[in-house]
Design a protein around this motif. Structure first.
Motif, PDB file in Angstrom:
ATOM      1  N   GLY A 116      15.110  -6.001 -17.778  1.00  0.00           N
ATOM      2  CA  GLY A 116      15.683  -7.136 -17.063  1.00  0.00           C
ATOM      3  C   GLY A 116      15.452  -7.149 -15.568  1.00  0.00           C
ATOM      4  N   PHE A 117      14.542  -6.314 -15.057  1.00  0.00           N
ATOM      5  CA  PHE A 117      14.241  -6.293 -13.630  1.00  0.00           C
ATOM      6  C   PHE A 117      13.130  -7.280 -13.299  1.00  0.00           C
ATOM      7  N   GLN A 118      13.195  -7.872 -12.104  1.00  0.00           N
ATOM      8  CA  GLN A 118      12.093  -8.661 -11.568  1.00  0.00           C
ATOM      9  C   GLN A 118      11.079  -7.661 -11.023  1.00  0.00           C
ATOM     10  N   VAL A 119       9.814  -7.845 -11.333  1.00  0.00           N
ATOM     11  CA  VAL A 119       8.851  -6.809 -10.959  1.00  0.00           C
ATOM     12  C   VAL A 119       7.478  -7.386 -10.666  1.00  0.00           C
ATOM     13  N   LYS A 120       6.800  -6.735  -9.714  1.00  0.00           N
ATOM     14  CA  LYS A 120       5.395  -7.000  -9.414  1.00  0.00           C
ATOM     15  C   LYS A 120       4.682  -5.656  -9.367  1.00  0.00           C
ATOM     16  N   GLU A 121       3.398  -5.689  -9.630  1.00  0.00           N
ATOM     17  CA  GLU A 121       2.569  -4.486  -9.561  1.00  0.00           C
ATOM     18  C   GLU A 121       1.759  -4.522  -8.268  1.00  0.00           C
ATOM     19  N   MET A 122       1.739  -3.397  -7.545  1.00  0.00           N
ATOM     20  CA  MET A 122       0.932  -3.297  -6.328  1.00  0.00           C
ATOM     21  C   MET A 122      -0.480  -2.862  -6.700  1.00  0.00           C
ATOM     22  N   LEU A 123      -1.418  -3.797  -6.587  1.00  0.00           N
ATOM     23  CA  LEU A 123      -2.804  -3.506  -6.904  1.00  0.00           C
ATOM     24  C   LEU A 123      -3.374  -2.471  -5.925  1.00  0.00           C
ATOM     25  N   GLY A 124      -4.171  -1.568  -6.440  1.00  0.00           N
ATOM     26  CA  GLY A 124      -4.782  -0.537  -5.608  1.00  0.00           C
ATOM     27  C   GLY A 124      -4.053   0.787  -5.654  1.00  0.00           C
ATOM     28  N   GLY A 125      -2.738   0.736  -5.866  1.00  0.00           N
ATOM     29  CA  GLY A 125      -1.949   1.955  -5.974  1.00  0.00           C
ATOM     30  C   GLY A 125      -1.979   2.817  -4.725  1.00  0.00           C
ATOM     31  N   PHE A 126      -1.541   4.047  -4.890  1.00  0.00           N
ATOM     32  CA  PHE A 126      -1.481   4.964  -3.746  1.00  0.00           C
ATOM     33  C   PHE A 126      -2.865   5.231  -3.167  1.00  0.00           C
ATOM     34  N   GLU A 127      -3.890   5.239  -4.018  1.00  0.00           N
ATOM     35  CA  GLU A 127      -5.239   5.482  -3.512  1.00  0.00           C
ATOM     36  C   GLU A 127      -5.594   4.499  -2.399  1.00  0.00           C
ATOM     37  N   TYR A 128      -5.358   3.219  -2.640  1.00  0.00           N
ATOM     38  CA  TYR A 128      -5.737   2.235  -1.631  1.00  0.00           C
ATOM     39  C   TYR A 128      -4.763   2.213  -0.467  1.00  0.00           C
ATOM     40  N   TRP A 129      -3.531   2.618  -0.683  1.00  0.00           N
ATOM     41  CA  TRP A 129      -2.598   2.768   0.438  1.00  0.00           C
ATOM     42  C   TRP A 129      -3.192   3.794   1.418  1.00  0.00           C
ATOM     43  N   ALA A 130      -3.592   4.928   0.906  1.00  0.00           N
ATOM     44  CA  ALA A 130      -4.165   5.978   1.756  1.00  0.00           C
ATOM     45  C   ALA A 130      -5.528   5.564   2.301  1.00  0.00           C
ATOM     46  N   ARG A 131      -6.364   4.951   1.471  1.00  0.00           N
ATOM     47  CA  ARG A 131      -7.707   4.556   1.912  1.00  0.00           C
ATOM     48  C   ARG A 131      -7.673   3.491   2.995  1.00  0.00           C
ATOM     49  N   GLU A 132      -6.619   2.690   3.031  1.00  0.00           N
ATOM     50  CA  GLU A 132      -6.510   1.687   4.086  1.00  0.00           C
ATOM     51  C   GLU A 132      -5.946   2.279   5.374  1.00  0.00           C
ATOM     52  N   GLY A 133      -5.752   3.588   5.386  1.00  0.00           N
ATOM     53  CA  GLY A 133      -5.307   4.259   6.605  1.00  0.00           C
ATOM     54  C   GLY A 133      -3.837   4.079   6.913  1.00  0.00           C
ATOM     55  N   LEU A 134      -3.046   3.751   5.906  1.00  0.00           N
ATOM     56  CA  LEU A 134      -1.615   3.555   6.107  1.00  0.00           C
ATOM     57  C   LEU A 134      -0.888   4.896   6.054  1.00  0.00           C
ATOM     58  N   ALA A 135       0.167   5.001   6.841  1.00  0.00           N
ATOM     59  CA  ALA A 135       0.952   6.233   6.862  1.00  0.00           C
ATOM     60  C   ALA A 135       1.610   6.457   5.512  1.00  0.00           C
ATOM     61  N   TYR A 136       1.729   7.718   5.137  1.00  0.00           N
ATOM     62  CA  TYR A 136       2.405   8.078   3.902  1.00  0.00           C
ATOM     63  C   TYR A 136       3.166   9.379   4.114  1.00  0.00           C
ATOM     64  N   GLU A 137       4.009   9.701   3.156  1.00  0.00           N
ATOM     65  CA  GLU A 137       4.818  10.910   3.219  1.00  0.00           C
ATOM     66  C   GLU A 137       4.370  11.890   2.153  1.00  0.00           C
ATOM     67  N   THR A 138       4.458  13.186   2.473  1.00  0.00           N
ATOM     68  CA  THR A 138       4.183  14.249   1.512  1.00  0.00           C
ATOM     69  C   THR A 138       5.389  15.179   1.498  1.00  0.00           C
ATOM     70  N   TRP A 139       5.337  16.198   0.673  1.00  0.00           N
ATOM     71  CA  TRP A 139       6.443  17.151   0.642  1.00  0.00           C
ATOM     72  C   TRP A 139       6.533  17.915   1.970  1.00  0.00           C
TER      73      TRP A 139
END
Length: 161
Positions: A116-139
């Motif tokens: 019952g949740f409203q949902v969208k999928e982010m195309l590209g996933g984490f790979e493209y988040w990182a490949r686009e040079g966007l900041a991310y968090e690690t452990w």
């Protein structure tokens, strides 16, 4: 004289394009179900409440390796038992997994929609988040790589689309 139509000549037009109204309906429907890395990053960077939450559906090892800042970690297999404890059904959820070659975000989106949740999928996933040079968090803390010129214009805020 024989007249050859373009559809008889190449594989692009072998099957004719849809009528404009059909094409508009198809592409509108696609945007109902999908968003992309750039749009998610832009909405999050604008500050304040973006109106959605981001959900990383990967394993803990994958999450530790890198994830979208502020994302909620909920592996797909745990969605049925934990989603309603962690998420608000009135807030849309944007799911992501590793890459365009992975359908984990699709499976997560399906599991959430079935609950019952409203949902969208982010195309590209984490790979493209990182490949686009966007900041991310690690452990270990925050990280950011260089933008890949094959995925985003280097030095530009966005692709302009």
């Amino acid at each position: 004289m024989t007249v050859t139509t373009p559809s008889a000549v190449n594989s692009v037009l072998r099957v004719a394009p849809a009528a404009p109204a059909e094409a508009a309906a198809y592409f509108r429907a696609s945007l109902v179900f999908h968003t992309d890395v750039s749009d998610v990053a832009s909405a999050l960077a604008a500050g304040g409440d973006p109106g959605f939450v981001v959900l990383d559906s990967r394993s803990t090892d994958s999450w530790d390796q890198g994830h979208v800042p502020g994302a909620i970690h909920l592996p797909t297999a745990l969605i049925p038992e934990q989603a309603e404890k962690l998420l608000d059904k009135s807030v849309p959820v944007v799911t992501y997994c590793w890459s365009p070659a992975c359908n984990g975000a699709t499976r997560a989106a399906l599991a959430l929609a079935e609950l019952g949740f409203q949902v969208k999928e982010m195309l590209g996933g984490f790979e493209y988040w990182a490949r686009e040079g966007l900041a991310y968090e690690t452990w270990e803390g925050g990280a950011k790589g260089a933008a890949d010129p094959l995925t985003t214009p280097v030095g530009a805020e966005n692709c302009g689309c």
